[in-house]
Design an enzyme around this catalytic site. Structure first.
Site, PDB file in Angstrom:
ATOM      1  CG  ASN A  42      -0.475  -0.109   2.471  1.00 45.80           C
ATOM      2  OD1 ASN A  42       0.620  -0.820   2.728  1.00 45.80           O
ATOM      3  ND2 ASN A  42      -0.981   0.432   3.587  1.00 45.80           N
ATOM      4  CB  ILE A  43       1.650   3.562  -2.450  1.00 46.21           C
ATOM      5  CG1 ILE A  43       2.480   2.308  -2.633  1.00 46.21           C
ATOM      6  CG2 ILE A  43       2.462   4.905  -2.177  1.00 46.21           C
ATOM      7  CD1 ILE A  43       3.018   2.491  -4.275  1.00 46.21           C
ATOM      8  CD  GLU A  44      -1.561   4.797   4.502  1.00 44.73           C
ATOM      9  OE1 GLU A  44      -1.271   5.693   5.282  1.00 44.73           O
ATOM     10  OE2 GLU A  44      -2.257   3.913   4.868  1.00 44.73           O
ATOM     11  CB  CYS A  53      -5.336  -1.478  -1.731  1.00 48.74           C
ATOM     12  SG  CYS A  53      -6.680  -0.730  -0.734  1.00 48.74           S
ATOM     13  CD  GLU A  55      -5.453  -5.882  -1.329  1.00 45.87           C
ATOM     14  OE1 GLU A  55      -4.647  -4.847  -1.085  1.00 45.87           O
ATOM     15  OE2 GLU A  55      -6.473  -6.365  -0.724  1.00 45.87           O
ATOM     16  CB  CYS A  86     -10.835  -2.506   0.567  1.00 48.48           C
ATOM     17  SG  CYS A  86     -10.252  -1.935  -0.939  1.00 48.48           S
ATOM     18  CB  CYS A  89      -8.736  -4.557  -3.634  1.00 52.27           C
ATOM     19  SG  CYS A  89      -7.577  -3.010  -3.059  1.00 52.27           S
TER      20      CYS A  89
END
Ligand code: THU
Length: 128
Positions: A42-44, A53, A55, A86, A89
């Site tokens: 995940n890369i916020e 996310c 995935e 989620c 995803c």
């Protein structure tokens, strides 16, 4: 590649998680029919909804390398039970008809489900 090996790849990629806002690191890995593995995390983002996310990162990496035929996806988080993808995803997984989804955590819990089980009544190209 076994399911457990794919989970281990997802655990490796989880270490690259950029999650300074939620502090919730997620890793994912996909296996293609040709036997290649693509991992993601995940890369916020400071603008929260912009984050991606794990995935979708992993699937995007495979697809952008011309590898659309994905046979399995593993996702891992430090969750009490299996780490569950989620809704967004699930829709993304559905687009590429990934037949096997392995949900895992860091305590050795693994739960494998089919796409049908993950996203019943999903919206697909056949609905258009
Ligand atoms: N996250 C994932 O990477 N995959 C999921 O399926 C659930 C949520 C990430 C998004 C966000 O960076 C953090 O977990 C907390 O929601």
């Amino acid at each position: 590649m076994t399911d457990e090996e794919l989970v281990q790849k997802a655990i490796e990629y989880r270490k690259n998680s950029y999650s300074p806002y939620s502090h919730f690191a997620v890793g994912a890995a996909v296996l293609t029919k040709s036997g290649k593995v693509f991992g993601g995390c995940n890369i916020e983002n400071a603008s929260y909804p912009v984050g991606i996310c794990a995935e979708r990162t992993a699937i995007s990496k495979a697809v952008s390398e011309g590898e659309r035929d994905i046979v399995a996806l593993a996702v891992v988080g430090d969750t009490p039970g299996p780490c569950s993808p989620c809704g967004m995803c699930r829709q993304f997984i559905s687009e590429f008809k990934i037949p096997k989804i392995i949900m895992a955590n860091l305590k050795g819990v693994r739960k494998t489900v089919t796409l049908e089980e993950l996203l019943p009544f999903g919206f697909t190209d056949s609905d258009m």
